[in-house]
Design a protein around this motif. Structure first.
Motif, PDB file in Angstrom:
ATOM      1  N   SER A  76     -34.941 -67.625-105.793  1.00 22.16           N
ATOM      2  CA  SER A  76     -35.664 -67.200-107.345  1.00 22.16           C
ATOM      3  C   SER A  76     -33.994 -68.304-108.270  1.00 22.16           C
ATOM      4  CB  SER A  76     -34.043 -65.824-107.585  1.00 22.16           C
ATOM      5  OG  SER A  76     -33.077 -65.976-106.803  1.00 22.16           O
ATOM      6  N   VAL A  77     -33.524 -68.707-107.389  1.00 21.93           N
ATOM      7  CA  VAL A  77     -33.020 -70.142-108.028  1.00 21.93           C
ATOM      8  C   VAL A  77     -33.900 -71.222-108.668  1.00 21.93           C
ATOM      9  CG1 VAL A  77     -31.649 -71.764-108.088  1.00 21.93           C
ATOM     10  CG2 VAL A  77     -30.764 -70.110-106.908  1.00 21.93           C
ATOM     11  N   PHE A  78     -34.734 -71.709-107.870  1.00 21.39           N
ATOM     12  CA  PHE A  78     -36.591 -72.567-108.412  1.00 21.39           C
ATOM     13  C   PHE A  78     -37.263 -72.340-108.521  1.00 21.39           C
ATOM     14  CE2 PHE A  78     -38.447 -76.371-107.628  1.00 21.39           C
ATOM     15  CZ  PHE A  78     -38.187 -77.116-109.189  1.00 21.39           C
ATOM     16  N   LEU A  79     -37.405 -71.640-107.329  1.00 25.23           N
ATOM     17  CA  LEU A  79     -39.150 -72.055-106.610  1.00 25.23           C
ATOM     18  C   LEU A  79     -40.041 -70.996-107.644  1.00 25.23           C
ATOM     19  CD1 LEU A  79     -39.236 -72.927-103.102  1.00 25.23           C
ATOM     20  CD2 LEU A  79     -40.051 -74.469-104.512  1.00 25.23           C
ATOM     21  N   LEU A  80     -39.266 -69.901-106.847  1.00 24.70           N
ATOM     22  CA  LEU A  80     -40.363 -69.166-108.449  1.00 24.70           C
ATOM     23  C   LEU A  80     -40.391 -69.173-109.948  1.00 24.70           C
ATOM     24  CD1 LEU A  80     -41.758 -66.016-107.727  1.00 24.70           C
ATOM     25  CD2 LEU A  80     -39.280 -64.399-107.668  1.00 24.70           C
ATOM     26  N   PRO A  81     -39.338 -68.618-110.675  1.00 26.98           N
ATOM     27  CA  PRO A  81     -39.163 -68.984-111.239  1.00 26.98           C
ATOM     28  C   PRO A  81     -40.467 -70.297-111.892  1.00 26.98           C
ATOM     29  CG  PRO A  81     -36.654 -69.192-111.043  1.00 26.98           C
ATOM     30  CD  PRO A  81     -38.011 -69.192-110.033  1.00 26.98           C
ATOM     31  N   THR A  82     -40.762 -72.110-111.048  1.00 28.35           N
ATOM     32  CA  THR A  82     -41.472 -72.250-111.202  1.00 28.35           C
ATOM     33  C   THR A  82     -42.844 -72.073-111.050  1.00 28.35           C
ATOM     34  OG1 THR A  82     -40.124 -74.363-109.882  1.00 28.35           O
ATOM     35  CG2 THR A  82     -42.255 -74.905-110.745  1.00 28.35           C
ATOM     36  N   LEU A  83     -42.698 -71.178-109.939  1.00 28.89           N
ATOM     37  CA  LEU A  83     -44.092 -71.039-109.592  1.00 28.89           C
ATOM     38  C   LEU A  83     -44.457 -69.641-111.114  1.00 28.89           C
ATOM     39  CD1 LEU A  83     -46.770 -69.532-107.931  1.00 28.89           C
ATOM     40  CD2 LEU A  83     -45.280 -68.241-106.701  1.00 28.89           C
ATOM     41  N   LEU A  84     -43.438 -68.949-111.349  1.00 29.05           N
ATOM     42  CA  LEU A  84     -44.613 -68.318-112.621  1.00 29.05           C
ATOM     43  C   LEU A  84     -44.539 -69.352-114.086  1.00 29.05           C
ATOM     44  CD1 LEU A  84     -41.151 -65.298-111.936  1.00 29.05           C
ATOM     45  CD2 LEU A  84     -43.659 -64.831-111.347  1.00 29.05           C
ATOM     46  N   ASP A  85     -43.762 -70.340-114.174  1.00 32.75           N
ATOM     47  CA  ASP A  85     -43.867 -71.245-115.168  1.00 32.75           C
ATOM     48  C   ASP A  85     -45.051 -71.473-115.226  1.00 32.75           C
ATOM     49  OD1 ASP A  85     -43.026 -72.017-118.018  1.00 32.75           O
ATOM     50  OD2 ASP A  85     -43.656 -74.308-115.892  1.00 32.75           O
ATOM     51  N   HIS A  86     -45.864 -71.908-113.858  1.00 29.14           N
ATOM     52  CA  HIS A  86     -47.086 -72.367-113.756  1.00 29.14           C
ATOM     53  C   HIS A  86     -48.571 -71.370-114.201  1.00 29.14           C
ATOM     54  CE1 HIS A  86     -45.479 -76.150-112.099  1.00 29.14           C
ATOM     55  NE2 HIS A  86     -45.995 -76.811-112.251  1.00 29.14           N
ATOM     56  N   TYR A  87     -48.209 -69.612-113.249  1.00 30.36           N
ATOM     57  CA  TYR A  87     -49.518 -69.400-113.519  1.00 30.36           C
ATOM     58  C   TYR A  87     -48.884 -68.544-115.618  1.00 30.36           C
ATOM     59  CZ  TYR A  87     -50.884 -64.132-112.887  1.00 30.36           C
ATOM     60  OH  TYR A  87     -51.482 -63.527-113.277  1.00 30.36           O
ATOM     61  N   LYS A  88     -47.925 -68.643-115.625  1.00 30.17           N
ATOM     62  CA  LYS A  88     -48.288 -67.792-117.421  1.00 30.17           C
ATOM     63  C   LYS A  88     -48.941 -68.735-118.209  1.00 30.17           C
ATOM     64  CE  LYS A  88     -45.984 -64.807-118.937  1.00 30.17           C
ATOM     65  NZ  LYS A  88     -47.099 -63.626-119.698  1.00 30.17           N
ATOM     66  N   LYS A  89     -48.367 -70.417-117.485  1.00 26.43           N
ATOM     67  CA  LYS A  89     -49.839 -71.407-118.725  1.00 26.43           C
ATOM     68  C   LYS A  89     -51.136 -70.515-118.499  1.00 26.43           C
ATOM     69  CE  LYS A  89     -45.725 -74.860-118.503  1.00 26.43           C
ATOM     70  NZ  LYS A  89     -45.864 -76.398-117.327  1.00 26.43           N
ATOM     71  N   GLN A  90     -51.446 -70.489-117.577  1.00 26.63           N
ATOM     72  CA  GLN A  90     -52.675 -70.449-117.304  1.00 26.63           C
ATOM     73  C   GLN A  90     -53.462 -68.695-117.512  1.00 26.63           C
ATOM     74  OE1 GLN A  90     -55.336 -72.257-114.100  1.00 26.63           O
ATOM     75  NE2 GLN A  90     -53.811 -73.131-114.004  1.00 26.63           N
ATOM     76  N   TYR A  91     -52.555 -67.760-117.427  1.00 22.58           N
ATOM     77  CA  TYR A  91     -52.560 -66.193-117.232  1.00 22.58           C
ATOM     78  C   TYR A  91     -51.693 -65.808-118.945  1.00 22.58           C
ATOM     79  CZ  TYR A  91     -55.701 -66.953-113.569  1.00 22.58           C
ATOM     80  OH  TYR A  91     -56.510 -67.727-112.667  1.00 22.58           O
ATOM     81  N   PRO A  92     -51.585 -66.016-119.776  1.00 18.01           N
ATOM     82  CA  PRO A  92     -50.382 -66.276-120.993  1.00 18.01           C
ATOM     83  C   PRO A  92     -50.710 -64.675-120.787  1.00 18.01           C
ATOM     84  CG  PRO A  92     -52.062 -66.786-121.809  1.00 18.01           C
ATOM     85  CD  PRO A  92     -52.238 -66.482-120.574  1.00 18.01           C
ATOM     86  N   MET A  93     -51.885 -63.840-119.945  1.00 17.83           N
ATOM     87  CA  MET A  93     -52.007 -62.296-121.061  1.00 17.83           C
ATOM     88  C   MET A  93     -51.154 -61.404-119.545  1.00 17.83           C
ATOM     89  SD  MET A  93     -54.448 -63.669-119.010  1.00 17.83           S
ATOM     90  CE  MET A  93     -55.750 -64.106-119.945  1.00 17.83           C
ATOM     91  N   VAL A  94     -50.755 -62.087-118.752  1.00 22.79           N
ATOM     92  CA  VAL A  94     -49.955 -61.009-117.853  1.00 22.79           C
ATOM     93  C   VAL A  94     -48.746 -61.119-117.866  1.00 22.79           C
ATOM     94  CG1 VAL A  94     -50.085 -60.626-115.085  1.00 22.79           C
ATOM     95  CG2 VAL A  94     -52.076 -61.907-116.053  1.00 22.79           C
ATOM     96  N   GLU A  95     -48.212 -60.161-117.766  1.00 22.02           N
ATOM     97  CA  GLU A  95     -46.247 -59.512-117.484  1.00 22.02           C
ATOM     98  C   GLU A  95     -45.652 -59.656-116.375  1.00 22.02           C
ATOM     99  OE1 GLU A  95     -44.688 -59.707-120.079  1.00 22.02           O
ATOM    100  OE2 GLU A  95     -46.053 -60.539-122.173  1.00 22.02           O
ATOM    101  N   ILE A  96     -44.888 -60.136-116.234  1.00 17.74           N
ATOM    102  CA  ILE A  96     -44.051 -60.565-114.797  1.00 17.74           C
ATOM    103  C   ILE A  96     -42.433 -60.292-115.015  1.00 17.74           C
ATOM    104  CG2 ILE A  96     -44.476 -61.497-112.592  1.00 17.74           C
ATOM    105  CD1 ILE A  96     -46.961 -62.776-112.786  1.00 17.74           C
ATOM    106  N   GLU A  97     -42.264 -59.372-113.825  1.00 13.22           N
ATOM    107  CA  GLU A  97     -40.866 -59.262-114.192  1.00 13.22           C
ATOM    108  C   GLU A  97     -40.249 -59.834-112.662  1.00 13.22           C
ATOM    109  OE1 GLU A  97     -37.540 -55.183-113.349  1.00 13.22           O
ATOM    110  OE2 GLU A  97     -39.720 -54.807-114.025  1.00 13.22           O
TER     111      GLU A  97
END
Length: 305
Positions: free
Chosen positions: A104-125
Motif C-alpha cells: 500500500s506504500v508504493f506499488l498499489l498507488p503507482t498501479l492505480l495512478d497508471h490505470y486511472k490515466k487510461q481509465y479515468p471513468m472508473v472509480e477504485i477504492e
C-alpha cells in the motif's frame, strides 16, 4: 483474430513459458502452442525464437516485440469499449482493490495512478489490511473486490494470476563495511533484524532456511520488529541488517543514506505479486479492464531496479 489468442500470446511473452500461460488461460499446453502457431501463420511472421529441448524462457523475436505492443493496445481498446457500453447499461464502474501494508506504500498507488490515466471513468477504492491472510478473508466475504496479494490463496474458490516479481533484498548499514556480495556463511554472522511472526518476509525467510535444514536459531538475530518502517529505522540506526522488498529500495522508500543492498550468493528470497478475486463474485467490465491492464501491461517497468 480472437481476443483470447492475444491474451494467450501476451502471457507467453510475459512469462516466457508455454506451461505458465496454459495455467493462467486454463488451457492445455498443446492448445497454447497451437494458438501461437496459428497467430504466426496468420501474420506470416515468427513471434518467438524456438530451440530444440528449450529450457530457458521463450524470447520474443523483433517482429514479436512489435506485435506485443499492438496486442496490448487492442486489448486495452476492447476494455475501453466494454466500459463505455457498461456505462450505457448502468453497470457499476466502481470497485475496491485491497492489499497488505507493504504494497500500500508504493506499488498499489503507482498501479492505480497508471490505470486511472487510461481509465479515468472508473472509480477504485483502495483498502489496506494488516496482512495477506486478512485480505483473502475480505475477498471471500465480498468486502473487497480484487486483491493485490503477495501470494496466491491455496484454498479453492479463488482465481489468482501472477503480476510481477518483487523479491526481498538484504539491506545493510554502510558503517558495517559489508561487501557487496557475500557468502551464506558470512550472512549467518551478520546482526539480523527480522519482522514479526506470520508476516510475508518472516515466513519466506524461515522456509528458505528450512531448505538448508536450518532455522532462525542458526542466524545472528539481534532484533525482531513490527512492519517495514521499524526495519528501516533499525537499519538506519546501525542496529543490524534486514530484508525489505526490492520495490521499497528501488523507489527511494528506504529513507536513510548510509545503507546499501548486499547480495547473498545462492540465497535469494523470492516474492511474487498476484491479482486475486473470488471466483463466484461478480466480475464487471471495469474489474476486467483493471485485471487485464495490471497483468498484461508494463506499468511497473522502470520502477524496479
Amino acid at each position: 483474430m480472437r481476443l483470447q489468442n492475444l491474451s494467450v500470446f501476451l502471457n507467453v511473452a510475459k512469462y516466457g513459458s508455454i506451461s505458465q500461460a496454459a495455467r493462467i488461460e486454463h488451457l492445455t499446453q498443446p492448445a497454447v502452442t497451437s494458438i501461437i502457431t496459428s497467430l504466426e501463420k496468420e501474420l506470416n511472421v515468427e513471434l518467438f525464437y524456438r530451440e530444440m529441448r528449450q529450457r530457458k524462457p521463450i524470447a520474443l523475436t523483433e517482429k514479436g516485440q512489435i506485435f506485443k505492443k499492438y496486442a496490448q493496445q487492442m486489448l486495452e481498446l476492447y476494455s475501453r469499449m466494454e466500459l463505455e457500453l457498461s456505462e450505457n447499461a448502468a453497470e457499476s464502474t466502481s470497485f475496491s482493490v485491497g492489499t497488505g501494508r507493504s504494497n500500500s506504500v508504493f506499488l498499489l498507488p503507482t498501479l492505480l495512478d497508471h490505470y486511472k490515466k487510461q481509465y479515468p471513468m472508473v472509480e477504485i477504492e483502495q483498502k489496506t489490511y494488516a496482512d495477506t491472510y486478512l485480505l483473502h478473508n475480505k475477498i471471500a466475504s465480498n468486502e473487497c473486490s480484487i486483491g493485490f496479494s503477495s501470494f496466491a490463496p491455496d484454498q479453492p474458490g479463488f482465481i489468482a494470476q501472477k503480476v510481477m516479481d518483487d523479491p526481498f533484498v538484504l539491506v545493510c548499514p554502510v558503517g558495517m563495511k559489508v561487501n557487496d556480495i557475500i557468502t551464506f556463511n558470512q550472512f549467518r554472522k551478520l546482526p539480523l533484524i527480522i519482522r514479526e511472526v506470520n508476516c510475508s518476509s518472516y515466513e519466506r525467510l524461515v522456509n528458505k532456511l528450512a531448505q538448508r535444514n536450518l532455522s532462525l536459531s542458526d542466524l545472528n538475530v539481534v532484533r525482531q520488529v513490527y512492519d517495514n518502517a521499524a526495519v528501516r529505522q533499525a537499519i538506519g540506526l546501525g542496529m543490524g541488517c534486514g530484508f525489505v522488498t526490492r520495490s521499497l529500495v528501488s523507489n527511494n522508500l528506504i529513507r536513510f543514506s548510509d545503507c546499501k543492498v548486499v547480495q547473498i550468493k545462492d540465497f535469494e528470497i523470492e516474492r511474487q505479486l498476484y491479482l486475486v478475486r473470488k471466483e463466484s463474485a461478480p466480475f464487471t467490465s471495469a474489474m476486467k479492464s483493471f485485471w487485464s491492464f495490471t497483468c498484461n501491461s508494463e506499468w511497473y517497468q522502470g520502477i524496479l531496479i
